[in-house]
Design an enzyme around this catalytic site. Sequence first.
Site, PDB file in Angstrom:
ATOM      1  N   TYR A  57      -4.597   6.580   0.529  1.00 35.90           N
ATOM      2  CA  TYR A  57      -4.581   7.397   1.737  1.00 35.90           C
ATOM      3  C   TYR A  57      -5.996   7.769   2.164  1.00 35.90           C
ATOM      4  CZ  TYR A  57       0.325   8.007   0.308  1.00 35.90           C
ATOM      5  OH  TYR A  57       1.627   7.803  -0.091  1.00 35.90           O
ATOM      6  N   ALA A 113      14.034   9.936   7.782  1.00 33.59           N
ATOM      7  CA  ALA A 113      14.078   8.716   8.604  1.00 33.59           C
ATOM      8  C   ALA A 113      13.237   8.839   9.865  1.00 33.59           C
ATOM      9  CB  ALA A 113      15.533   8.371   8.958  1.00 33.59           C
TER      10      ALA A 113
END
Length: 300
Positions: A51, A200
């Site tokens: 990251y 999601a």
Amino acid sequence: MKKNDLGNSGIEISEIGLGCMSLPFDLPEAKAIVREALEHGINYFDTADLYNKGKNEELVGELLKGSRKDIVLATKVGNEWDAHSDEVKWNATKPYILKQVHNSLKRLQTDYIDVYQLHGGMMTDNSEETIDAFESLKKEGLIRAYGISSIRPNVIKRFLADSDIASIMMQYSLLDRRPEEFLEEIGSAGRSVVTRGSLARGLLTNSGLKRAADGKGYLTYDDAELKAALQGLMEIHGNLNALAVHSVLANPTVASVIAGASSADQLRETLAAYDTSVSAEQIQRAKKLTKQDRYQEHRE
């Protein structure tokens, strides 16, 4: 907040973990998120050396250095940045892992990592070498446990059979139920799943229908199927975020839902969902409305 055993590691982690990839680089804003997490009993913090080229680990290290004894710190390895570009290559070799752990320890301002995860994995890897690297780090006391972050069935089965992994991180939600094919096998082997993507992409929140307005669908859901599923789920429970979180946590193999947050308000929304009651009957109805697809690739 309830805590669960992380596989066979002897480590207990909170049912909601903080995925740190989304933390803002504004230090006061990031501190507010971490403070909110700690105050509500979150003890599991997940990052990766991938990251932002390690800068996320540096941020996490700075934010958590005063709470190190109270938290479970997880990071990942295997994606190697090119020194002169933004290209990333896969590197699961023992020499790389043994070198990279020290870079992560330095950035995280700690002398050990609780859960060190292979950030992917392929069948072409020399898995014996990779596993040996993690076992060596355990013996040195540099890590307490290790796991993998993978959705590939063949890689998961290999590590279940050949290693002492404590956990598998995988995408799992009401709209992506593919992991259910393997959850019983993973749990029976004494390992845990920690989930990502359980909302999601924000579709399984109270603003989900607005997010679905782009008409792109989701995985095997076309636009119409997705909107119908979301509408049906909202009719089952008024708080779609809560239904999403508890549907995942209802499986005993799942130790924690890793939730990202780019603001304290966003984390509070997830925490409020966790504190909202959802019945087993509502979860069963939700599953009848959604697909249980299978992974089609990486099976052999």
